[in-house]
Enzyme design. Sequence first.
Site, short mmCIF file in Angstrom:
data_model
loop_
_atom_site.label_atom_id
_atom_site.label_comp_id
_atom_site.label_asym_id
_atom_site.label_seq_id
_atom_site.Cartn_x
_atom_site.Cartn_y
_atom_site.Cartn_z
N ASP A 1 0.73 -1.28 0.15
CA ASP A 1 -0.19 -0.25 0.02
C ASP A 1 1.25 1.02 0.02
OD1 ASP A 1 -2.57 1.68 0.96
OD2 ASP A 1 -1.31 2.24 2.38
N GLU B 1 -1.93 -1.67 -5.84
CA GLU B 1 -2.80 -1.12 -6.61
C GLU B 1 -2.23 -0.46 -7.93
OE1 GLU B 1 -4.21 1.24 -3.45
OE2 GLU B 1 -2.87 1.99 -2.96
N CYS C 1 -13.16 -3.79 5.58
CA CYS C 1 -12.94 -3.91 6.58
C CYS C 1 -12.48 -5.68 6.22
CB CYS C 1 -14.35 -4.39 7.38
SG CYS C 1 -14.23 -5.25 8.88
N CYS D 1 -14.43 -8.88 7.87
CA CYS D 1 -15.80 -8.92 7.61
C CYS D 1 -16.36 -8.59 6.29
CB CYS D 1 -16.50 -8.55 9.15
SG CYS D 1 -17.11 -6.99 8.68
N CYS E 1 -14.67 -1.09 13.02
CA CYS E 1 -15.74 -1.27 11.71
C CYS E 1 -16.42 -1.08 12.69
CB CYS E 1 -15.39 -2.85 11.05
SG CYS E 1 -17.07 -3.65 10.37
N CYS F 1 -18.59 -5.23 12.41
CA CYS F 1 -17.73 -6.14 13.63
C CYS F 1 -17.31 -5.73 14.75
CB CYS F 1 -16.98 -7.34 12.59
SG CYS F 1 -15.17 -6.57 12.03
N ASP G 1 -3.23 2.00 6.85
CA ASP G 1 -1.95 1.80 5.80
C ASP G 1 -2.40 -0.49 6.15
OD1 ASP G 1 -2.47 4.03 5.59
OD2 ASP G 1 -0.63 4.68 6.72
#
Length: 424
Positions: free
Chosen positions: A188, A272, A325, A328, A344, A347, A354
């Site tokens: 990332d 990415e 997340c 979940c 989150c 959950c 990051d």
Amino acid sequence: MAQQVKRAFRYRFYPTDEQAAELSRTFGCVRFVYNTALEERTRAWYGEQRRISYVESSAALTEWKKTEELAFLTEVSSVPLQQVLRHLQTAFGNFFARRAKYPRFKSRKKSRASAEYTRSAFKWRDGKLTLAKMAEALDIRWSRPLPEGAEPSTVTVSRDSAGRWFASLLVEDVIAPAPATNAVVGLDAGITSLVTLSTGEKIANPKHERRDRTRLARAQRELSRKVKGSENREKARRKVARVHARITDRRRDFLHKLTTRLVRENQTVVIEDLTVRNLLKNGRLARAISEASWTELRTMLEYKCAWYGRELVVIDRFFPSSKLCGNCGAVREKLPLNLREWTCDNCGVVHDRDANAARNILAAGLAASACGDGVRPQRESSRTGRSSVKQETQRATAGIPRRQAGEEANAAPDRRTGEGVRAV
């Protein structure tokens, strides 16, 4: 299995006064031939709707040398002049194939001063390089040896804005693949942390430009006070260029060491597909994004993975890696840049922004790679639609209500305007 590749080795050299004068004349003639040929092609296209080929440009160059006002073109080696015509032909080929913009004229002050010599225009004997029209070999500082038994097929001589001379030797090299490993990693990209790995490790951004910002500002103030056209202004300009060169060299060295480590330790690397050009439109973060050099980081990973038998997976730019997340699969509606940790709502798991994004990138890349389809997005604009990684993105958000998923898809393009950038 070892593969044979063409590899360039760049060395710094220190020319004599005669060699520097000869190379400077060659640089000027190369620039003149390029601009003149480009002007002729432009006039023929817009005036007669006619394309000029390389053969026609080469024949025109021969006629130019016969004229009295352009007789100076015969004083330098003819090979660099022919090579620059080939480069112009390649530039027009890329333009007509819509891979690049229309070729631009070379500037004496801004363009890179370089000349390319093929095998017929230089002599390579006993580790010494002698260029055409020169009696002595170049005084090269051999910072690293060439591959054993390798002989250069092309030599490119250049001079940067700081006044440093470089010779780039293109040779055939045999590269053995790195030992196989089962390790995989997701990356990332960020600003505070240049790279966050899916293992949780954060590699700090050295920020070379910020460390030399005071020195650079002082040199630029001195330059602004000099009279234009004076020798003192040229000295001050070179001082500014040396500071920029120092920053560039240190940044490139750091990226080489980082990418080499990542490629050697991991069999699969997942990143990415960031559109840096659009991210630079964010005025507050443009300077920090430029300093991070994400594009150069990706380029190094691409060719090093190809060299050492590794797999590089590039996921879609709209994948919500930060908002998703990893526990979940719920997608957060909004995630401001100053929020480095978030909980989150579904959950209750607390995520480091990051590290969670890096793990999601890895999961999406491995899922897309398992499909067996081409998962690397094309750099050119695609007319056929989205890549298979985009389909894996939909799988990663399975179970989310359509309305929420649709809102996330609409909000995802904010990454192009800077929302997806890590905070400074």
